[in-house]
Design an enzyme around this catalytic site. Structure first.
Site, PDB file in Angstrom:
ATOM      1  N   GLY A  18       0.837  -1.196   0.000  1.00 38.13           N
ATOM      2  CA  GLY A  18       0.000   0.000   0.000  1.00 38.13           C
ATOM      3  C   GLY A  18       0.865   1.236   0.000  1.00 38.13           C
ATOM      4  O   GLY A  18       1.959   1.238   0.591  1.00 38.13           O
ATOM      5  N   SER A  19       0.402   2.260  -0.692  1.00 30.08           N
ATOM      6  CA  SER A  19       1.234   3.459  -0.867  1.00 30.08           C
ATOM      7  C   SER A  19       0.373   4.703  -0.961  1.00 30.08           C
ATOM      8  O   SER A  19       0.677   5.617  -1.739  1.00 30.08           O
ATOM      9  CB  SER A  19       2.055   3.314  -2.144  1.00 30.08           C
ATOM     10  OG  SER A  19       1.159   3.033  -3.215  1.00 30.08           O
TER      11      SER A  19
ATOM     12  N   ASN B 249      -1.709   7.796   1.399  1.00 32.38           N
ATOM     13  CA  ASN B 249      -1.235   8.843   2.297  1.00 32.38           C
ATOM     14  C   ASN B 249      -0.486   8.241   3.499  1.00 32.38           C
ATOM     15  O   ASN B 249       0.636   8.646   3.823  1.00 32.38           O
ATOM     16  CB  ASN B 249      -2.493   9.617   2.743  1.00 32.38           C
ATOM     17  CG  ASN B 249      -2.226  10.885   3.492  1.00 32.38           C
ATOM     18  OD1 ASN B 249      -2.819  11.122   4.546  1.00 32.38           O
ATOM     19  ND2 ASN B 249      -1.373  11.741   2.979  1.00 32.38           N
TER      20      ASN B 249
ATOM     21  N   LYS C 237      -7.443   0.481   8.781  1.00 33.66           N
ATOM     22  CA  LYS C 237      -8.557   0.687   9.718  1.00 33.66           C
ATOM     23  C   LYS C 237      -9.877   0.375   9.023  1.00 33.66           C
ATOM     24  O   LYS C 237     -10.189   0.986   7.991  1.00 33.66           O
ATOM     25  CB  LYS C 237      -8.523   2.123  10.246  1.00 33.66           C
ATOM     26  CG  LYS C 237      -7.300   2.389  11.119  1.00 33.66           C
ATOM     27  CD  LYS C 237      -7.126   3.830  11.555  1.00 33.66           C
ATOM     28  CE  LYS C 237      -5.898   3.946  12.471  1.00 33.66           C
ATOM     29  NZ  LYS C 237      -5.535   5.336  12.806  1.00 33.66           N
TER      30      LYS C 237
ATOM     31  N   ALA D 135      -1.354  11.108   8.798  1.00 33.15           N
ATOM     32  CA  ALA D 135      -0.167  10.751   8.004  1.00 33.15           C
ATOM     33  C   ALA D 135       0.754  11.928   7.714  1.00 33.15           C
ATOM     34  O   ALA D 135       1.975  11.798   7.825  1.00 33.15           O
ATOM     35  CB  ALA D 135      -0.618  10.093   6.696  1.00 33.15           C
TER      36      ALA D 135
ATOM     37  N   LYS E 202     -13.424   4.490  15.337  1.00 33.49           N
ATOM     38  CA  LYS E 202     -13.286   5.955  15.481  1.00 33.49           C
ATOM     39  C   LYS E 202     -13.588   6.682  14.175  1.00 33.49           C
ATOM     40  O   LYS E 202     -13.958   7.858  14.198  1.00 33.49           O
ATOM     41  CB  LYS E 202     -11.914   6.311  16.059  1.00 33.49           C
ATOM     42  CG  LYS E 202     -10.701   5.967  15.195  1.00 33.49           C
ATOM     43  CD  LYS E 202     -10.338   7.015  14.186  1.00 33.49           C
ATOM     44  CE  LYS E 202      -9.341   6.507  13.156  1.00 33.49           C
ATOM     45  NZ  LYS E 202      -9.041   7.470  12.092  1.00 33.49           N
TER      46      LYS E 202
ATOM     47  N   GLN F 209     -12.783   5.846   5.052  1.00 35.13           N
ATOM     48  CA  GLN F 209     -13.106   4.560   5.686  1.00 35.13           C
ATOM     49  C   GLN F 209     -14.390   4.658   6.526  1.00 35.13           C
ATOM     50  O   GLN F 209     -15.045   3.650   6.777  1.00 35.13           O
ATOM     51  CB  GLN F 209     -11.943   4.110   6.579  1.00 35.13           C
ATOM     52  CG  GLN F 209     -10.584   4.123   5.890  1.00 35.13           C
ATOM     53  CD  GLN F 209     -10.410   3.024   4.869  1.00 35.13           C
ATOM     54  OE1 GLN F 209     -10.064   1.892   5.193  1.00 35.13           O
ATOM     55  NE2 GLN F 209     -10.663   3.349   3.609  1.00 35.13           N
TER      56      GLN F 209
HETATM   57  N1  LIG Z   1      -4.017   8.767   6.021  1.00 37.94           N
HETATM   58  C1  LIG Z   1      -3.904   8.703   7.338  1.00 37.94           C
HETATM   59  O1  LIG Z   1      -3.669   9.727   8.015  1.00 37.94           O
HETATM   60  C2  LIG Z   1      -4.053   7.398   8.036  1.00 37.94           C
HETATM   61  C3  LIG Z   1      -4.660   6.317   7.424  1.00 37.94           C
HETATM   62  N2  LIG Z   1      -4.803   5.133   8.090  1.00 37.94           N
HETATM   63  C4  LIG Z   1      -5.427   3.968   7.459  1.00 37.94           C
HETATM   64  O2  LIG Z   1      -4.564   3.472   6.465  1.00 37.94           O
HETATM   65  C5  LIG Z   1      -5.322   2.794   5.451  1.00 37.94           C
HETATM   66  C6  LIG Z   1      -4.843   3.255   4.098  1.00 37.94           C
HETATM   67  O3  LIG Z   1      -5.114   4.612   3.961  1.00 37.94           O
HETATM   68  P1  LIG Z   1      -4.187   5.653   3.185  1.00 37.94           P
HETATM   69  O4  LIG Z   1      -2.775   5.203   3.135  1.00 37.94           O
HETATM   70  O5  LIG Z   1      -4.445   6.965   3.818  1.00 37.94           O
HETATM   71  O6  LIG Z   1      -4.740   5.561   1.674  1.00 37.94           O
HETATM   72  P2  LIG Z   1      -5.340   6.749   0.782  1.00 37.94           P
HETATM   73  O7  LIG Z   1      -6.784   6.879   1.076  1.00 37.94           O
HETATM   74  O8  LIG Z   1      -4.492   7.962   0.921  1.00 37.94           O
HETATM   75  O9  LIG Z   1      -5.109   6.261  -0.693  1.00 37.94           O
HETATM   76  C7  LIG Z   1      -5.851   5.289  -1.345  1.00 37.94           C
HETATM   77  C8  LIG Z   1      -4.887   4.213  -1.817  1.00 37.94           C
HETATM   78  O10 LIG Z   1      -5.616   3.136  -2.380  1.00 37.94           O
HETATM   79  C9  LIG Z   1      -5.000   2.762  -3.613  1.00 37.94           C
HETATM   80  N3  LIG Z   1      -5.962   2.084  -4.455  1.00 37.94           N
HETATM   81  C10 LIG Z   1      -6.959   2.631  -5.209  1.00 37.94           C
HETATM   82  N4  LIG Z   1      -7.628   1.644  -5.844  1.00 37.94           N
HETATM   83  C11 LIG Z   1      -7.051   0.472  -5.474  1.00 37.94           C
HETATM   84  C12 LIG Z   1      -7.308  -0.892  -5.766  1.00 37.94           C
HETATM   85  N5  LIG Z   1      -8.303  -1.249  -6.585  1.00 37.94           N
HETATM   86  N6  LIG Z   1      -6.516  -1.835  -5.203  1.00 37.94           N
HETATM   87  C13 LIG Z   1      -5.527  -1.491  -4.362  1.00 37.94           C
HETATM   88  N7  LIG Z   1      -5.234  -0.213  -4.036  1.00 37.94           N
HETATM   89  C14 LIG Z   1      -5.994   0.750  -4.588  1.00 37.94           C
HETATM   90  C15 LIG Z   1      -4.486   4.066  -4.160  1.00 37.94           C
HETATM   91  O11 LIG Z   1      -3.517   3.866  -5.139  1.00 37.94           O
HETATM   92  C16 LIG Z   1      -3.920   4.697  -2.896  1.00 37.94           C
HETATM   93  O12 LIG Z   1      -2.630   4.210  -2.639  1.00 37.94           O
HETATM   94  C17 LIG Z   1      -6.803   3.113   5.757  1.00 37.94           C
HETATM   95  O13 LIG Z   1      -7.410   2.007   6.385  1.00 37.94           O
HETATM   96  C18 LIG Z   1      -6.717   4.292   6.726  1.00 37.94           C
HETATM   97  O14 LIG Z   1      -7.813   4.328   7.648  1.00 37.94           O
HETATM   98  C19 LIG Z   1      -4.346   4.966   9.369  1.00 37.94           C
HETATM   99  C20 LIG Z   1      -3.714   6.002  10.012  1.00 37.94           C
HETATM  100  C21 LIG Z   1      -3.514   7.295   9.397  1.00 37.94           C
HETATM  101  O1  LIG Z   2      -6.619   7.319  11.111  1.00 41.32           O
HETATM  102  C1  LIG Z   2      -6.234   8.463  10.991  1.00 41.32           C
HETATM  103  C2  LIG Z   2      -5.406   9.151  12.008  1.00 41.32           C
HETATM  104  O2  LIG Z   2      -4.934   8.267  12.990  1.00 41.32           O
HETATM  105  C3  LIG Z   2      -6.617   9.249   9.793  1.00 41.32           C
HETATM  106  O3  LIG Z   2      -7.972   9.499   9.808  1.00 41.32           O
HETATM  107  P1  LIG Z   2      -8.705   9.953   8.477  1.00 41.32           P
HETATM  108  O4  LIG Z   2      -8.774   8.764   7.572  1.00 41.32           O
HETATM  109  O5  LIG Z   2     -10.054  10.443   8.918  1.00 41.32           O
HETATM  110  O6  LIG Z   2      -7.878  11.058   7.890  1.00 41.32           O
END
Ligand SMILES: NC(=O)C1=CN([C@@H]2O[C@H](COP(=O)(O)OP(=O)(O)OC[C@H]3O[C@@H](n4cnc5c(N)ncnc54)[C@H](O)[C@@H]3O)[C@@H](O)[C@H]2O)C=CC1
Ligand SMILES: O=C(CO)COP(=O)(O)O
Length: 349
Positions: free
Chosen positions: A10-11, A13, A120, A154, A205, A298
Site C-alpha cells: 500500500g502506498s 497517504n 482501519k 499521516a 473511530k 473509511q
Molecule cells: N491517512 C492517514 O492519516 C491514516 C490512514 N490510516 C489507514 O490506512 C489505510 C490506508 O489509507 P491511506 O494510506 O491513507 O490511503 P489513501 O486513502 O491515501 O489512498 C488510497 C490508496 O488506495 C490505492 N488504491 C486505489 N484503488 C485500489 C485498488 N483497486 N486496489 C488497491 N489499491 C488501490 C491508491 O492507489 C492509494 O494508494 C486506511 O485504512 C486508513 O484508515 C491509518 C492512520 C492514518
Molecule cells: O486514522 C487516521 C489518524 O490516525 C486518519 O484518519 P482519516 O482517515 O479520517 O484522515
C-alpha cells in the site's frame, strides 16, 4: 544470520508516510535488509507511471506530495514481486481492497512470514458478522498478523511531528522486531497484548469522526463535538464489551483509543468529509474524487459494515450514534437528525 526483508503493501497517504519510518529504520538497523519493497497500485500521473515517479524522485506526488521517501524504498506495481521474499508484510491499503489483494497473495508468500495491519476498517463475513482486517489477512495468508493503530495523521507523521502509536500483538515473540522497525524519537510505540481491541478502536473511530464532521457542517461548536467524542467513545467501549469479550478498558486510553478518536474528529479526512457532505451536499464518492484527490474514506463504509451486523442482531438501538451516522451517509436520515441522536443518547438516561 539472514536479514529480515520488509515489504509495505500500500502506498496511499499513510502507506507513504510510514515508508519514511520503515525505510529509515531498515537501513539504520543491521537486522533488516536495506531495500524495502512498496506495492503501488499503478496510476498514470501526467503521462508517467506513479511507480517510476516514486523510484526516480522519491516522492509520492499524488498521495503524499512534498515529502521525500528514503531512497531504499522501492516502488513496484507487481504485488507478488513486492511480497514474495518478505519476512514482514505491512498491510496499509484502504480496507476496501484488502480481501482482493489477500486472495492474490495466497500461497505465494513465505510461510514463515508475519503480517502487520495498519488498515482501519472491517469486512462483512459470510455469516453476516464483521471480521477484523487482521482476521481477513490471516484467513487468506495463514500467517500471524499484528496491528498498528494510533493518533497518526499521516502528513504530521511524515513531517516528523511527535506522536504515539499502539502495536497490538497477540504473540509476544513478534513484539521486539516490530517495535524496532517502527520506533523513532518522534514515533513512540507502545505494545499491547489486547490486539483485537486496538484494531477495533482504529476502525470505529472513523464512524465517530464522520459524525463529528456532521456536527461541524451543521454549525455546532466545540462543546457539541466534545459530546460526540464522549458518546462515541462510550459506544466504542460498549461495542468492545459486547462483541470482543475480554477486551480491556485500559486499551481505550492508549493512542489507538481516545487519542486517535480526538485527532481524527479534529484533523482527519472523515471529519472533513462529514462537514462537506452536510454543507455542500456532495456524495462521499464525489468528495473522495474532488476534495481528497483519490484518497479513500473509511468512515461511511465502516458505518455500513457495523450497521449490517447490528441490524442482523437487532441491536441498532443500543448503538444509536453508529446507526445514525450510517443512515445519514446513505440518505435515509437528514443530517440534522444527528443532533437529536446526540441529545437523546441513552448514555444520558
Ligand atoms: N491517512 C492517514 O492519516 C491514516 C490512514 N490510516 C489507514 O490506512 C489505510 C490506508 O489509507 P491511506 O494510506 O491513507 O490511503 P489513501 O486513502 O491515501 O489512498 C488510497 C490508496 O488506495 C490505492 N488504491 C486505489 N484503488 C485500489 C485498488 N483497486 N486496489 C488497491 N489499491 C488501490 C491508491 O492507489 C492509494 O494508494 C486506511 O485504512 C486508513 O484508515 C491509518 C492512520 C492514518
Ligand atoms: O486514522 C487516521 C489518524 O490516525 C486518519 O484518519 P482519516 O482517515 O479520517 O484522515
Amino acid at each position: 544470520m539472514s536479514k529480515v526483508n520488509v515489504s509495505i503493501i500500500g502506498s496511499g497517504n499513510w502507506g507513504s508516510a510510514i515508508s519514511k519510518i520503515v525505510g529509515i529504520n531498515a537501513k539504520r538497523l543491521t537486522e533488516f535488509e536495506d531495500r524495502v519493497y512498496m506495492y503501488v497500485y499503478e496510476e498514470i500521473i501526467n503521462g508517467k507511471k506513479l511507480t517510476e515517479i516514486i523510484n526516480e524522485t522519491h516522492e509520492n506526488v499524488k498521495y503524499l506530495p512534498g515529502y521525500k521517501l528514503p531512497d531504499n524504498v522501492f516502488a513496484t506495481s507487481d504485488i507478488v514481486e513486492a511480497a514474495k521474499n518478505a519476512d514482514i508484510l505491512i498491510f496499509v491499503l484502504p480496507h476496501q481492497y484488502i480481501s482482493h489483494i489477500g486472495s492474490q497473495l495466497a500461497g505465494l508468500i513465505k510461510p514463515t512470514s508475519m503480517a502487520l495491519s495498519l488498515t482501519k476498517g472491517f469486512e462483512i463475513a459470510e455469516d453476516g458478522r464483521i471480521e477484523l482486517i487482521s482476521q481477513v489477512i490471516r484467513r487468506h495468508l495463514n500467517i500471524p498478523c499484528a496491528v498498528l493503530m494510533g493518533a497518526n495523521l499521516a502528513t504530521e507523521v511524515a513531517g516528523e511531528k511527535f506522536c504515539e502509536t499502539t502495536i497490538g500483538v497477540k504473540d509476544s515473540k513478534m513484539a521486539p522486531i516490530l517495535y524496532n522497525l517502527f520506533s523513532t524519537p518522534n514515533f513512540r510505540v507502545v505494545i499491547s497484548d489486547d490486539a483485537d481491541t486496538v484494531e477495533m478502536c482504529g476502525a470505529l473511530k472513523n464512524i465517530v469522526a464522520t459524525g463529528a464532521g456532521f456536527i461541524d457542517g451543521l454549525g455546532y461548536g466545540d462543546n457539541t463535538k466534545a459530546a460526540v467524542i464522549r458518546l462515541g467513545l462510550m459506544e466504542m467501549i460498549k461495542f468492545g464489551n459486547v462483541f470482543y469479550p475480554g477486551c480491556q478498558l485500559a486499551t481505550f486510553f492508549e493512542s489507538c483509543g481516545i487519542a486517535d478518536l480526538v485527532t481524527t474528529c479534529y484533523g482527519g479526512r472523515n471529519r472533513k468529509a462529514g462537514e462537506v457532505f452536510v454543507k455542500q451536499g456532495m456524495s462521499f464518492t464525489e468528495i473522495e474524487k474532488n476534495i481528497l484527490n483519490g484518497q479513500n474514506l473509511q468512515g461511511p463504509e465502516t458505518a455500513a459494515e457495523v450497521y449490517h451486523m447490528l441490524k442482523t442482531k437487532d441491536m441498532e438501538d443500543q448503538f444509536p450514534m453508529f446507526t445514525a451516522v450510517h443512515k445519514i451517509c446513505i440518505g435515509e436520515l437528514k443530517p440534522d437528525h444527528f443532533i437529536e441522536c446526540v441529545r437523546e443518547h441513552p448514555e444520558h438516561m
